[in-house]
Design a protein around this motif. Sequence first.
Motif, mmCIF file in Angstrom:
data_model
loop_
_atom_site.group_PDB
_atom_site.id
_atom_site.type_symbol
_atom_site.label_atom_id
_atom_site.label_comp_id
_atom_site.label_asym_id
_atom_site.label_seq_id
_atom_site.Cartn_x
_atom_site.Cartn_y
_atom_site.Cartn_z
ATOM 1 N N TRP A 78 -3.421 10.753 -2.205
ATOM 2 C CA TRP A 78 -4.403 11.834 -2.036
ATOM 3 C C TRP A 78 -5.736 11.433 -2.644
ATOM 4 N N TYR A 79 -5.687 10.890 -3.867
ATOM 5 C CA TYR A 79 -6.947 10.576 -4.532
ATOM 6 C C TYR A 79 -7.679 9.463 -3.800
ATOM 7 N N GLU A 80 -6.987 8.392 -3.448
ATOM 8 C CA GLU A 80 -7.661 7.261 -2.817
ATOM 9 C C GLU A 80 -8.062 7.531 -1.375
ATOM 10 N N ASP A 81 -7.225 8.257 -0.648
ATOM 11 C CA ASP A 81 -7.477 8.451 0.792
ATOM 12 C C ASP A 81 -8.416 9.615 1.079
ATOM 13 N N ASP A 82 -8.541 10.541 0.131
ATOM 14 C CA ASP A 82 -9.348 11.727 0.406
ATOM 15 C C ASP A 82 -10.312 12.049 -0.740
ATOM 16 N N HIS A 83 -9.776 12.317 -1.912
ATOM 17 C CA HIS A 83 -10.597 12.925 -2.951
ATOM 18 C C HIS A 83 -11.669 11.989 -3.504
ATOM 19 N N TYR A 84 -11.379 10.713 -3.625
ATOM 20 C CA TYR A 84 -12.375 9.761 -4.129
ATOM 21 C C TYR A 84 -13.646 9.814 -3.287
#
Length: 291
Positions: A48-54
């Motif tokens: 989630w963090y790498e693919d979207d939130h970052y």
Amino acid sequence: MLDDTPVDTRSEVYAELAAVGPYGVRPGHALITMVEPHPGHEYAYNRWYEDDHYYAGAMAMPWMAAGRRWVATRDLQLLRYPEKSAVAQPVTAGCYLSTYWVTDGRYDEHMKWTVGINKRLNRDGRVYQDRTHVFTAFQDHEATVYRDGAAGPRDFHALDHPYAGLVLQVIDAESPEQRTELLEWLRSRHLPKHLAGSPAAMVTVFRPTPLPGDRMSYVKQVEGVDTRLTLLWFLEADPRECWEEYFTGLEAPVAAASMSGSAAGGLGRVELVAPFIPTVPGTDRYVDRLR
């Protein structure tokens, strides 16, 4: 069927905004956030963090000029100290660290956008809930101390340069006045001496700023706004290779430090020294080594 209904994005305002205000490259501010995914959610959180939130929750925002993620595998977590930390309870909590630079003089504009976009992401179900913010704060830049003077990358390069590791150090002073003395001691005495001959190319020093009242509820208000300093040591070597020689015992000089005319008892207390290595974007490398 595609929805071709016109969307008002107020695009005409962008040209007006670009024509006013500071737009240098200096990292006048930072977002430093250390997070612990809940047990069993490590892989899902990382994706989630790498693919979207970052991107949607950080790099796509105005005036956020650079970013980088770091990870502490279990062996790195076990190097942290002090055991009783005012930052992390237990001191091993917070296996992911994200660092971002915000353009000098653009803090207010960025904060307006970040509050708005995070409310929208939360409303749209694009915020991963199974995580805990251990240490999250926007910070103002106070100093950068370089090992090699004018040679080498500058602080605005730091999150893009391929550094092999990073050490997060948090120091609490007893008062705002003592923090001023602590900063001067770090900048003029301690850091130049400790950097000489070390694998650390630079240290950036920040002070935390309070989060806005309309922040997301899962992020707690910042502690130590008037008394805390946050240091980022950028390393050209894996922290495990140089930990014992350069990074054990950092609390002792701070506890013994004094400036001319200062009262005895040191200039502060080291509340966290924590090593990290960079993540490899787009992969789950190291996720199986967090516990």
